[in-house]
Design an enzyme around this catalytic site. Structure first.
Site, PDB file in Angstrom:
ATOM      1  N   ARG A 118     122.260 -27.573 -65.462  1.00 25.39           N
ATOM      2  CA  ARG A 118     122.311 -26.266 -65.645  1.00 25.39           C
ATOM      3  C   ARG A 118     122.201 -25.385 -64.495  1.00 25.39           C
ATOM      4  O   ARG A 118     121.033 -25.490 -63.956  1.00 25.39           O
ATOM      5  CB  ARG A 118     121.436 -25.683 -66.908  1.00 25.39           C
ATOM      6  CG  ARG A 118     121.814 -24.481 -67.526  1.00 25.39           C
ATOM      7  CD  ARG A 118     120.758 -23.957 -68.289  1.00 25.39           C
ATOM      8  NE  ARG A 118     119.527 -23.370 -67.634  1.00 25.39           N
ATOM      9  CZ  ARG A 118     118.074 -23.840 -67.755  1.00 25.39           C
ATOM     10  NH1 ARG A 118     118.204 -24.838 -68.823  1.00 25.39           N
ATOM     11  NH2 ARG A 118     117.163 -23.374 -67.051  1.00 25.39           N
TER      12      ARG A 118
ATOM     13  N   GLU B  34     105.382 -29.800 -69.917  1.00 24.72           N
ATOM     14  CA  GLU B  34     106.703 -29.679 -70.930  1.00 24.72           C
ATOM     15  C   GLU B  34     106.766 -30.803 -71.797  1.00 24.72           C
ATOM     16  O   GLU B  34     108.070 -30.873 -72.385  1.00 24.72           O
ATOM     17  CB  GLU B  34     107.911 -29.426 -69.840  1.00 24.72           C
ATOM     18  CG  GLU B  34     107.781 -28.497 -69.080  1.00 24.72           C
ATOM     19  CD  GLU B  34     108.927 -28.416 -67.969  1.00 24.72           C
ATOM     20  OE1 GLU B  34     110.092 -27.998 -68.551  1.00 24.72           O
ATOM     21  OE2 GLU B  34     108.786 -28.511 -66.691  1.00 24.72           O
TER      22      GLU B  34
ATOM     23  N   ASP C  96     121.441 -21.793 -62.582  1.00 24.97           N
ATOM     24  CA  ASP C  96     121.034 -20.320 -63.191  1.00 24.97           C
ATOM     25  C   ASP C  96     121.318 -19.397 -61.920  1.00 24.97           C
ATOM     26  O   ASP C  96     120.796 -19.753 -60.766  1.00 24.97           O
ATOM     27  CB  ASP C  96     119.286 -20.411 -63.416  1.00 24.97           C
ATOM     28  CG  ASP C  96     119.228 -21.484 -64.550  1.00 24.97           C
ATOM     29  OD1 ASP C  96     120.024 -21.787 -65.121  1.00 24.97           O
ATOM     30  OD2 ASP C  96     117.924 -21.880 -64.722  1.00 24.97           O
TER      31      ASP C  96
ATOM     32  N   ASN D 178     119.082 -27.209 -62.960  1.00 23.46           N
ATOM     33  CA  ASN D 178     118.018 -27.855 -63.607  1.00 23.46           C
ATOM     34  C   ASN D 178     118.638 -29.328 -64.182  1.00 23.46           C
ATOM     35  O   ASN D 178     119.473 -28.997 -64.820  1.00 23.46           O
ATOM     36  CB  ASN D 178     117.551 -27.157 -64.698  1.00 23.46           C
ATOM     37  CG  ASN D 178     116.419 -27.816 -65.458  1.00 23.46           C
ATOM     38  OD1 ASN D 178     116.348 -28.955 -66.042  1.00 23.46           O
ATOM     39  ND2 ASN D 178     115.345 -26.857 -66.129  1.00 23.46           N
TER      40      ASN D 178
ATOM     41  N   TYR E 218     111.578 -20.232 -75.862  1.00 22.60           N
ATOM     42  CA  TYR E 218     111.368 -21.174 -77.095  1.00 22.60           C
ATOM     43  C   TYR E 218     111.126 -20.473 -78.064  1.00 22.60           C
ATOM     44  O   TYR E 218     110.724 -21.148 -79.215  1.00 22.60           O
ATOM     45  CB  TYR E 218     110.371 -22.172 -76.506  1.00 22.60           C
ATOM     46  CG  TYR E 218     110.961 -22.863 -75.347  1.00 22.60           C
ATOM     47  CD1 TYR E 218     111.935 -23.766 -75.512  1.00 22.60           C
ATOM     48  CD2 TYR E 218     110.307 -22.737 -74.201  1.00 22.60           C
ATOM     49  CE1 TYR E 218     112.599 -24.451 -74.197  1.00 22.60           C
ATOM     50  CE2 TYR E 218     110.701 -23.573 -72.948  1.00 22.60           C
ATOM     51  CZ  TYR E 218     112.039 -24.293 -72.949  1.00 22.60           C
ATOM     52  OH  TYR E 218     112.529 -25.078 -72.059  1.00 22.60           O
TER      53      TYR E 218
ATOM     54  N   GLY F 113     116.723 -28.232 -71.172  1.00 21.86           N
ATOM     55  CA  GLY F 113     116.245 -28.239 -72.524  1.00 21.86           C
ATOM     56  C   GLY F 113     117.718 -28.736 -73.394  1.00 21.86           C
ATOM     57  O   GLY F 113     118.766 -28.502 -72.843  1.00 21.86           O
TER      58      GLY F 113
ATOM     59  N   GLU G  78     118.294 -21.704 -59.091  1.00 23.07           N
ATOM     60  CA  GLU G  78     118.014 -23.242 -59.288  1.00 23.07           C
ATOM     61  C   GLU G  78     119.162 -23.844 -60.093  1.00 23.07           C
ATOM     62  O   GLU G  78     119.837 -23.535 -60.852  1.00 23.07           O
ATOM     63  CB  GLU G  78     116.682 -23.218 -59.829  1.00 23.07           C
ATOM     64  CG  GLU G  78     116.424 -22.893 -61.223  1.00 23.07           C
ATOM     65  CD  GLU G  78     115.218 -23.050 -62.082  1.00 23.07           C
ATOM     66  OE1 GLU G  78     115.049 -23.994 -62.078  1.00 23.07           O
ATOM     67  OE2 GLU G  78     114.473 -21.983 -62.042  1.00 23.07           O
TER      68      GLU G  78
ATOM     69  N   SER H  28     110.445 -24.403 -67.392  1.00 27.00           N
ATOM     70  CA  SER H  28     110.228 -23.970 -68.534  1.00 27.00           C
ATOM     71  C   SER H  28     109.353 -22.519 -68.514  1.00 27.00           C
ATOM     72  O   SER H  28     108.656 -22.173 -69.421  1.00 27.00           O
ATOM     73  CB  SER H  28     109.417 -24.927 -69.589  1.00 27.00           C
ATOM     74  OG  SER H  28     110.404 -25.702 -70.069  1.00 27.00           O
TER      75      SER H  28
END
Length: 333
Positions: free
Chosen positions: A272, A13, A274, A288, A233, A292, A286, A158
């Protein structure tokens, strides 16, 4: 205040981290601070202004007040760099060693939240060694999840290395692909409903949750049209619908679960969360701990929709890091 923004890293990443680092550096400067950029190349070498850094435990890092490690994946988001910053005696943004290590390992994280009765997608954990020793038993356990399933490296983000499997015949090849990235693999049942994300900001004493956003995949390179790397992305690959089109009761449950998971995993600063939401069913997928972080990334966009602009978000994270550092100095470990 002088802030070290650290980006790049050894993981797959790397490129995403570089983009996040540039955005953070601009946001920190917009908040009124001096930035010292540190780049970690793909071999793990640290440099500043083109010169390799010599790191000495207990001697700080370029005389900065706080570091902002905008690193994604292994060797950066997994507790390793966090431990290094502890040894250097530098305050830093984000979760500590334990929280970072737990959340990057999807198996460890799911086992943890399972202990706290937080609803999640059914899964099977597979190691490369166990699969080599008895592939028949491992495949049988996985197939019991039903089809389709998602095969994922346990410690990458990612959507790198993830394969959607529609039938049992494709399972060995999907596992082989995941094992290329990680000897620990997680296989998850496909969840019904929509993908919804929210952003968490705070520490163990107080954390808050942003508005929730719904992920709508517009373009995917993968069969089944799931939220893969290209959707995440590539411009035009996804749309973020804010607020998410879920009921008030589902939203309340989602926010409560995000805060519970943040606390139980020992997170700090940011995460974050999810989810999969199907009617009133809310499943946590999950956390994170360093998502990003460009100004258009989901984490920052959800805070902007909540009334918190990007420079102020960076400022809040820096202050949380300094406060944690001050509080920890009161303890005699």
């Amino acid at each position: 205040m002088i802030v070290a923004v650290i980006s790049g890293g050894r993981s797959s990443e790397h490129d995403v981290s570089v983009l996040s680092g540039e955005a953070v550096a601009a946001g920190v400067e917009a908040a009124g601070h001096e930035v010292r950029r540190i780049e970690i190349d793909r071999e793990g070498h640290w440099s500043h202004n083109g010169s390799e850094l010599q790191l000495r435990p207990g001697h700080g890092l370029l005389d900065v007040d706080v570091a902002f490690p905008v690193l994604h994946g292994p060797f950066g988001e997994d507790g390793t760099v966090q431990g290094l910053l502890e040894l250097l005696d530098v305050a830093y943004v984000g979760s500590g060693v334990l929280g970072s290590a737990v959340c990057i390992d999807k198996v460890a994280f799911k086992q943890l939240i399972g202990q706290h009765a937080i609803a999640q997608v059914p899964f099977v954990a597979v190691t490369k060694a166990a699969f080599a020793a008895d592939s028949t038993a491992q495949l049988a356990a996985i197939e019991a999840l039903g089809m389709p399933i998602f095969v994922k490296p346990a410690r990458l983000g990612s959507s790198v290395g993830i394969v959607r499997v529609a039938d049992a015949a494709g399972l060995p090849q999907a596992l082989e692909e995941a094992f290329r990235y990680d000897p620990r693999v997680i296989v998850e049942a496909a969840a019904e409903g929509i993908e919804v994300e929210c952003s968490v900001l705070g520490d163990e004493s107080h954390a808050e949750v942003s508005v929730a956003g719904e992920i709508v995949v517009l373009r995917s390179a993968s069969p089944g049209g799931w939220y893969d790397y290209e959707a995440k992305y590539t411009p035009g690959g996804m749309d973020l619908v804010v607020p998410a089109r879920i009921s008030e009761s589902a939203l309340a449950k989602l926010r409560e679960l995000a805060l519970r998971a943040f606390e139980q995993a020992g997170c700090s600063g940011l995460a974050r969360a999810d989810f999969f939401v199907n009617g009133e069913q809310v499943l946590l997928n999950e956390l994170n701990t360093m998502p990003g972080f460009t100004s258009t990334s989901v984490y920052a966009r959800l805070w902007q929709e909540s009334g918190l602009e990007y420079p102020e978000l960076c400022e809040r994270l820096l202050q949380i890091a300094l406060r944690r550092r001050s509080e920890q100095s009161d303890y005699r470990f």
